[in-house]
Design a protein around this motif. Sequence first.
Motif, PDB file in Angstrom:
ATOM      1  N   SER A  25       0.749  -1.335   0.108  1.00  0.00           N
ATOM      2  CA  SER A  25      -0.028  -0.024  -0.232  1.00  0.00           C
ATOM      3  C   SER A  25       1.033   1.284   0.076  1.00  0.00           C
ATOM      4  CB  SER A  25      -0.942  -0.075   1.197  1.00  0.00           C
ATOM      5  OG  SER A  25      -0.134   0.245   2.297  1.00  0.00           O
ATOM      6  N   LEU A  26       2.206   1.201   0.412  1.00  0.00           N
ATOM      7  CA  LEU A  26       2.881   2.342   0.651  1.00  0.00           C
ATOM      8  C   LEU A  26       3.535   2.579  -0.872  1.00  0.00           C
ATOM      9  CD1 LEU A  26       5.014   2.064   3.755  1.00  0.00           C
ATOM     10  CD2 LEU A  26       3.530   3.866   3.472  1.00  0.00           C
ATOM     11  N   LYS A  27       3.748   1.552  -1.522  1.00  0.00           N
ATOM     12  CA  LYS A  27       4.440   1.488  -2.640  1.00  0.00           C
ATOM     13  C   LYS A  27       3.347   1.937  -3.783  1.00  0.00           C
ATOM     14  CE  LYS A  27       8.421  -1.180  -2.202  1.00  0.00           C
ATOM     15  NZ  LYS A  27       9.283  -2.121  -2.701  1.00  0.00           N
ATOM     16  N   SER A  28       2.094   1.665  -3.667  1.00  0.00           N
ATOM     17  CA  SER A  28       1.092   1.930  -4.730  1.00  0.00           C
ATOM     18  C   SER A  28       0.305   3.413  -4.584  1.00  0.00           C
ATOM     19  CB  SER A  28       0.027   0.827  -4.665  1.00  0.00           C
ATOM     20  OG  SER A  28      -0.845   1.070  -3.531  1.00  0.00           O
ATOM     21  N   GLY A  29       0.812   4.043  -3.623  1.00  0.00           N
ATOM     22  CA  GLY A  29       0.520   5.210  -3.193  1.00  0.00           C
ATOM     23  C   GLY A  29      -0.841   5.593  -2.286  1.00  0.00           C
ATOM     24  N   GLN A  30      -1.244   4.783  -1.613  1.00  0.00           N
ATOM     25  CA  GLN A  30      -2.402   4.989  -0.998  1.00  0.00           C
ATOM     26  C   GLN A  30      -2.372   6.059   0.309  1.00  0.00           C
ATOM     27  OE1 GLN A  30      -5.130   3.108  -1.251  1.00  0.00           O
ATOM     28  NE2 GLN A  30      -4.225   2.079  -2.877  1.00  0.00           N
ATOM     29  N   TYR A  31      -1.174   6.411   0.481  1.00  0.00           N
ATOM     30  CA  TYR A  31      -1.004   7.408   1.601  1.00  0.00           C
ATOM     31  C   TYR A  31      -0.431   8.727   1.193  1.00  0.00           C
ATOM     32  CZ  TYR A  31      -1.707   3.129   4.303  1.00  0.00           C
ATOM     33  OH  TYR A  31      -2.199   2.175   4.843  1.00  0.00           O
ATOM     34  N   ASP A  32      -0.455   8.850   0.000  1.00  0.00           N
ATOM     35  CA  ASP A  32       0.318  10.196  -0.744  1.00  0.00           C
ATOM     36  C   ASP A  32      -0.534  11.460  -0.396  1.00  0.00           C
ATOM     37  OD1 ASP A  32       2.316   8.678  -1.768  1.00  0.00           O
ATOM     38  OD2 ASP A  32       1.630   8.620  -3.800  1.00  0.00           O
ATOM     39  N   ASP A  33      -1.875  11.393  -0.592  1.00  0.00           N
ATOM     40  CA  ASP A  33      -2.729  12.647  -0.352  1.00  0.00           C
ATOM     41  C   ASP A  33      -3.638  12.332   0.819  1.00  0.00           C
ATOM     42  OD1 ASP A  33      -4.011  14.961  -0.531  1.00  0.00           O
ATOM     43  OD2 ASP A  33      -5.335  14.123  -2.176  1.00  0.00           O
ATOM     44  N   LEU A  34      -2.809  12.784   1.960  1.00  0.00           N
ATOM     45  CA  LEU A  34      -3.679  12.519   3.259  1.00  0.00           C
ATOM     46  C   LEU A  34      -4.688  13.682   3.505  1.00  0.00           C
ATOM     47  CD1 LEU A  34      -0.624  11.318   5.709  1.00  0.00           C
ATOM     48  CD2 LEU A  34      -2.410  10.020   4.431  1.00  0.00           C
ATOM     49  N   GLU A  35      -4.422  14.837   2.993  1.00  0.00           N
ATOM     50  CA  GLU A  35      -5.270  16.083   3.327  1.00  0.00           C
ATOM     51  C   GLU A  35      -6.500  16.397   2.306  1.00  0.00           C
ATOM     52  OE1 GLU A  35      -2.970  19.511   3.932  1.00  0.00           O
ATOM     53  OE2 GLU A  35      -1.737  18.621   5.713  1.00  0.00           O
ATOM     54  N   GLY A  36      -6.060  15.738   1.079  1.00  0.00           N
ATOM     55  CA  GLY A  36      -7.150  15.842   0.120  1.00  0.00           C
ATOM     56  C   GLY A  36      -8.677  15.422   0.489  1.00  0.00           C
ATOM     57  N   ALA A  37      -8.607  14.324   1.048  1.00  0.00           N
ATOM     58  CA  ALA A  37     -10.045  13.609   1.363  1.00  0.00           C
ATOM     59  C   ALA A  37     -10.434  14.607   2.401  1.00  0.00           C
ATOM     60  CB  ALA A  37     -10.051  12.428   2.361  1.00  0.00           C
ATOM     61  N   SER A  38      -9.893  15.352   3.243  1.00  0.00           N
ATOM     62  CA  SER A  38     -10.605  16.135   4.340  1.00  0.00           C
ATOM     63  C   SER A  38     -11.085  17.581   3.626  1.00  0.00           C
ATOM     64  CB  SER A  38      -9.486  16.538   5.579  1.00  0.00           C
ATOM     65  OG  SER A  38      -8.483  17.152   4.867  1.00  0.00           O
ATOM     66  N   TRP A  39     -10.256  18.043   2.538  1.00  0.00           N
ATOM     67  CA  TRP A  39     -10.696  19.286   1.761  1.00  0.00           C
ATOM     68  C   TRP A  39     -11.970  18.825   0.902  1.00  0.00           C
ATOM     69  CZ3 TRP A  39      -9.740  23.892   3.338  1.00  0.00           C
ATOM     70  CH2 TRP A  39      -8.707  24.122   3.899  1.00  0.00           C
ATOM     71  N   ARG A  40     -11.885  17.901   0.276  1.00  0.00           N
ATOM     72  CA  ARG A  40     -13.080  17.282  -0.502  1.00  0.00           C
ATOM     73  C   ARG A  40     -14.491  17.215   0.245  1.00  0.00           C
ATOM     74  NH1 ARG A  40      -9.001  14.151  -3.042  1.00  0.00           N
ATOM     75  NH2 ARG A  40      -9.580  12.467  -1.559  1.00  0.00           N
ATOM     76  N   ILE A  41     -14.293  16.827   1.388  1.00  0.00           N
ATOM     77  CA  ILE A  41     -15.481  16.765   2.108  1.00  0.00           C
ATOM     78  C   ILE A  41     -16.278  18.083   2.418  1.00  0.00           C
ATOM     79  CG2 ILE A  41     -14.784  16.634   4.490  1.00  0.00           C
ATOM     80  CD1 ILE A  41     -16.713  14.170   5.049  1.00  0.00           C
ATOM     81  N   LEU A  42     -15.217  19.050   2.511  1.00  0.00           N
ATOM     82  CA  LEU A  42     -15.819  20.383   2.633  1.00  0.00           C
ATOM     83  C   LEU A  42     -16.332  21.235   1.599  1.00  0.00           C
ATOM     84  CD1 LEU A  42     -13.298  21.718   5.202  1.00  0.00           C
ATOM     85  CD2 LEU A  42     -15.557  20.867   5.806  1.00  0.00           C
ATOM     86  N   GLN A  43     -16.014  20.691   0.458  1.00  0.00           N
ATOM     87  CA  GLN A  43     -16.534  21.443  -0.988  1.00  0.00           C
ATOM     88  C   GLN A  43     -17.862  21.044  -1.251  1.00  0.00           C
ATOM     89  OE1 GLN A  43     -13.823  19.873  -3.860  1.00  0.00           O
ATOM     90  NE2 GLN A  43     -12.120  21.374  -3.376  1.00  0.00           N
ATOM     91  N   ASP A  44     -18.749  21.821  -1.455  1.00  0.00           N
ATOM     92  CA  ASP A  44     -20.201  21.961  -1.813  1.00  0.00           C
ATOM     93  C   ASP A  44     -20.133  21.953  -3.256  1.00  0.00           C
ATOM     94  OD1 ASP A  44     -22.663  21.267  -1.285  1.00  0.00           O
ATOM     95  OD2 ASP A  44     -23.250  23.581  -1.110  1.00  0.00           O
TER      96      ASP A  44
END
Length: 50
Positions: A25-44
């Motif tokens: 999972s580290l090599k496939s990039g599962q943890y690359d964008d940790l803050e993206g999901a928290s910003w996407r939930i705020l977008q309306d």
Amino acid sequence: MNVLLYLIPIALFMGGIGLVAFIWSLKSGQYDDLEGASWRILQDDDHPKP
């Protein structure tokens, strides 16, 4: 006590599978964008229908 002869190798094998899955999972990039999901939930993006 004979049960430990089976349980210890099984536990080590399962731990090894978990370690391999984590490294994959580290090599496939599962943890690359940790803050993206928290910003996407705020977008309306939902617009009310007229």
